[in-house]
Scaffold this active site. Structure first.
Site, PDB file in Angstrom:
ATOM      1  CD  GLU A   1     -52.875  26.100  95.185  1.00  0.00           C
ATOM      2  OE1 GLU A   1     -54.043  26.452  96.033  1.00  0.00           O
ATOM      3  OE2 GLU A   1     -52.068  25.489  95.570  1.00  0.00           O
TER       4      GLU A   1
ATOM      5  CG  HIS B   1     -58.088  32.764  91.971  1.00  0.00           C
ATOM      6  ND1 HIS B   1     -59.462  32.409  92.228  1.00  0.00           N
ATOM      7  CD2 HIS B   1     -57.351  32.171  92.976  1.00  0.00           C
ATOM      8  CE1 HIS B   1     -59.365  31.473  93.362  1.00  0.00           C
ATOM      9  NE2 HIS B   1     -57.940  31.280  93.426  1.00  0.00           N
TER      10      HIS B   1
ATOM     11  CE  LYS C   1     -54.605  30.266  98.345  1.00  0.00           C
ATOM     12  NZ  LYS C   1     -53.565  31.526  98.443  1.00  0.00           N
TER      13      LYS C   1
HETATM   14  P1  NAD Z   1     -44.706  25.487  97.889  1.00  0.00           P
HETATM   15  O1  NAD Z   1     -45.202  25.313  96.643  1.00  0.00           O
HETATM   16  O2  NAD Z   1     -43.923  26.503  98.627  1.00  0.00           O
HETATM   17  O3  NAD Z   1     -44.590  24.184  98.602  1.00  0.00           O
HETATM   18  C1  NAD Z   1     -45.139  22.915  98.334  1.00  0.00           C
HETATM   19  C2  NAD Z   1     -44.735  21.798  99.066  1.00  0.00           C
HETATM   20  O4  NAD Z   1     -45.382  20.510  98.628  1.00  0.00           O
HETATM   21  C3  NAD Z   1     -43.130  21.363  98.585  1.00  0.00           C
HETATM   22  O5  NAD Z   1     -42.278  21.106  99.921  1.00  0.00           O
HETATM   23  C4  NAD Z   1     -43.368  20.069  97.870  1.00  0.00           C
HETATM   24  O6  NAD Z   1     -42.324  19.267  97.917  1.00  0.00           O
HETATM   25  C5  NAD Z   1     -44.742  19.591  98.462  1.00  0.00           C
HETATM   26  N1  NAD Z   1     -45.442  18.824  97.437  1.00  0.00           N
HETATM   27  C6  NAD Z   1     -45.646  18.575  96.469  1.00  0.00           C
HETATM   28  N2  NAD Z   1     -46.326  17.516  95.880  1.00  0.00           N
HETATM   29  C7  NAD Z   1     -46.120  16.694  96.863  1.00  0.00           C
HETATM   30  C8  NAD Z   1     -46.495  15.226  97.100  1.00  0.00           C
HETATM   31  N3  NAD Z   1     -47.092  14.649  96.062  1.00  0.00           N
HETATM   32  N4  NAD Z   1     -46.231  14.750  98.198  1.00  0.00           N
HETATM   33  C9  NAD Z   1     -45.355  15.391  99.167  1.00  0.00           C
HETATM   34  N5  NAD Z   1     -45.255  16.473  99.217  1.00  0.00           N
HETATM   35  C10 NAD Z   1     -45.516  17.261  97.920  1.00  0.00           C
HETATM   36  O7  NAD Z   1     -46.341  25.971  98.593  1.00  0.00           O
HETATM   37  P2  NAD Z   1     -46.883  27.091  99.553  1.00  0.00           P
HETATM   38  O8  NAD Z   1     -46.822  28.245  99.001  1.00  0.00           O
HETATM   39  O9  NAD Z   1     -46.273  26.943 100.829  1.00  0.00           O
HETATM   40  O10 NAD Z   1     -48.693  26.833  99.764  1.00  0.00           O
HETATM   41  C11 NAD Z   1     -49.251  25.572 100.106  1.00  0.00           C
HETATM   42  C12 NAD Z   1     -50.546  25.627 100.100  1.00  0.00           C
HETATM   43  O11 NAD Z   1     -51.187  26.472 100.848  1.00  0.00           O
HETATM   44  C13 NAD Z   1     -51.203  26.217  98.852  1.00  0.00           C
HETATM   45  O12 NAD Z   1     -52.321  25.251  98.241  1.00  0.00           O
HETATM   46  C14 NAD Z   1     -51.750  27.493  99.018  1.00  0.00           C
HETATM   47  O13 NAD Z   1     -52.807  27.678  98.310  1.00  0.00           O
HETATM   48  C15 NAD Z   1     -52.153  27.398 100.283  1.00  0.00           C
HETATM   49  N6  NAD Z   1     -52.123  28.768 101.009  1.00  0.00           N
HETATM   50  C16 NAD Z   1     -53.438  28.884 101.577  1.00  0.00           C
HETATM   51  C17 NAD Z   1     -53.701  30.155 102.393  1.00  0.00           C
HETATM   52  C18 NAD Z   1     -54.977  30.446 103.001  1.00  0.00           C
HETATM   53  O14 NAD Z   1     -54.774  31.677 103.658  1.00  0.00           O
HETATM   54  N7  NAD Z   1     -55.952  29.851 103.363  1.00  0.00           N
HETATM   55  C19 NAD Z   1     -52.700  31.148 102.197  1.00  0.00           C
HETATM   56  C20 NAD Z   1     -51.385  30.904 101.588  1.00  0.00           C
HETATM   57  C21 NAD Z   1     -51.325  29.558 101.039  1.00  0.00           C
END
Ligand code: NAD
Length: 332
Positions: free
Chosen positions: A195, A199, A125
């Site tokens: 995240e 902001h 993002k």
């Molecule tokens: P979440 O917190 O639900 O899950 C994160 C996962 O990553 C967990 O399973 C955790 O165990 C794993 N993880 C963390 N550290 C790790 C490591 N060192 N090694 C391996 N696995 C690891 O996250 P989420 O809410 O699904 O979001 C994921 C990402 O997607 C975020 O960065 C978020 O900003 C991004 N996102 C982007 C958009 C977009 O439109 N571009 C929209 C939503 C979310």
């Protein structure tokens, strides 16, 4: 086109909100098979396809896909070990938190060092996070990795829509992304919510990362579960600038996240204002259906760009590509 009958073998890193949704999105697909998953405590590689339900059960009940049987492995270096053991994976969706703001770039450096070749897709993002990926462009090219960046919803689907909408104009004046996200509870998407908090006025990435779950809950109690976000540092600006569409200061991103209600607080849309060759000023608006979830609008495009990335990879095109310069391919 991808040759018929040989599904692309895909991995998903991160098995939280987006990672689990990604696995569900892939389940009915013929052209892609999910063969590898990893979370912070473990990983699982199954060349014939993973048992998604067993992974979800292990993650939700025991805290890691590493507990899933058969094939799960517990590890504190899950990504590193998975890359080393899962040579057959052609592309990964990085559904990882970007906390700290350099985390995703450090994961990509691990891939570069490992000698693995294939396609990586992120849904990053922040503009400053994407800038780090762009500086890795030469290294990715030399490593033979095709890297698709900014391939979620915003940046991603909406940025690509803006790039398309811009074609009607001789000059672009403004691109305005407004998103509405509704989720039933914040714990399903902890990284996304942290995240987003980063902001808000008075917060940044380190302070949001350090907040305990109880502190996040206390903040959400004060705001009735709502996060109002304005003038966010979102890479849609950088992507549209790189695509030659407008300068980054003409792009704004903001929105509302409701963490207590799956209904969207407003309709997600992107408005592209410009001047046509005849001198008319007009605005195109692309609005997402209110019934579509954040997960649907992130995971669909992520795999669409993964498929497009595989085509680039097979043509020998490596390095970094943004969602605004390549069309996603529909995955059947
Ligand atoms: P979440 O917190 O639900 O899950 C994160 C996962 O990553 C967990 O399973 C955790 O165990 C794993 N993880 C963390 N550290 C790790 C490591 N060192 N090694 C391996 N696995 C690891 O996250 P989420 O809410 O699904 O979001 C994921 C990402 O997607 C975020 O960065 C978020 O900003 C991004 N996102 C982007 C958009 C977009 O439109 N571009 C929209 C939503 C979310």
């Amino acid at each position: 086109m991808h040759s018929q009958g040989t599904p692309i073998r895909v991995g998903v890193l991160g098995f939280g909100g987006l990672g689990q949704a990604a696995a569900q999105v892939l389940a009915p697909k013929q052209e892609m098979t999910l063969v590898a998953v990893a979370d912070k405590q473990g990983y699982l590689y199954a060349p014939a396809g993973i048992d998604r339900k067993a992974c979800v059960r292990a993650y939700q009940e025991q805290g890691s896909v590493g507990y899933a049987e058969p094939g799960g492995t517990l590890s504190q270096q899950s990504i590193q070990e998975l890359i080393e053991s899962a040579a057959g994976v052609e592309g990964y969706f990085l559904a990882l938190p970007n906390l700290p703001n350099t985390f995703m770039a450090s994961v990509v450096e691990q891939f570069i060092r490992s000698g693995w070749q294939g396609v990586l897709v992120d849904a990053l993002k922040r503009t400053s996070a994407m800038e780090q990926m762009l500086t890795l462009g030469d290294d990715l090219r030399k490593a033979g990795i095709t890297y698709m960046t900014g391939c979620g919803a915003t940046p991603g689907l909406l940025t690509a829509a803006a790039a398309l909408a811009a074609q009607s104009y001789a000059e672009i004046h403004q691109v305005k992304v407004t998103f509405g996200v509704g989720i039933a509870n914040w714990e399903a998407y902890r990284a996304t919510i942290r995240e987003d908090i980063a902001h808000m006025p008075g917060y940044n990435v380190p302070t949001a990362q350090q907040m305990s779950d109880a502190e996040v809950e206390a903040l959400l109690d004060q705001t009735n579960g709502l996060l109002h976000l304005e003038n966010m540092e979102h890479a849609d600006d950088l992507m549209l600038e790189l695509a030659g569409i407008c300068s980054r200061d003409q792009v704004t991103v903001g929105g509302i996240v409701d963490t207590r209600n799956p209904k969207k607080p407003l309709s997600t849309n992107v408005q592209v204002t410009g001047r046509t060759f005849e001198g008319k000023i007009s605005t195109h608006t692309f609005t997402l259906g209110d019934e579509t979830s954040m997960a649907a609008n992130v995971c669909g495009p992520a795999f669409g760009y993964l498929k497009a990335g595989v085509q680039l990879q097979r043509r020998g095109q490596h390095g970094v590509f943004t969602a605004a310069e390549v069309m996603p391919q529909f995955v059947r």
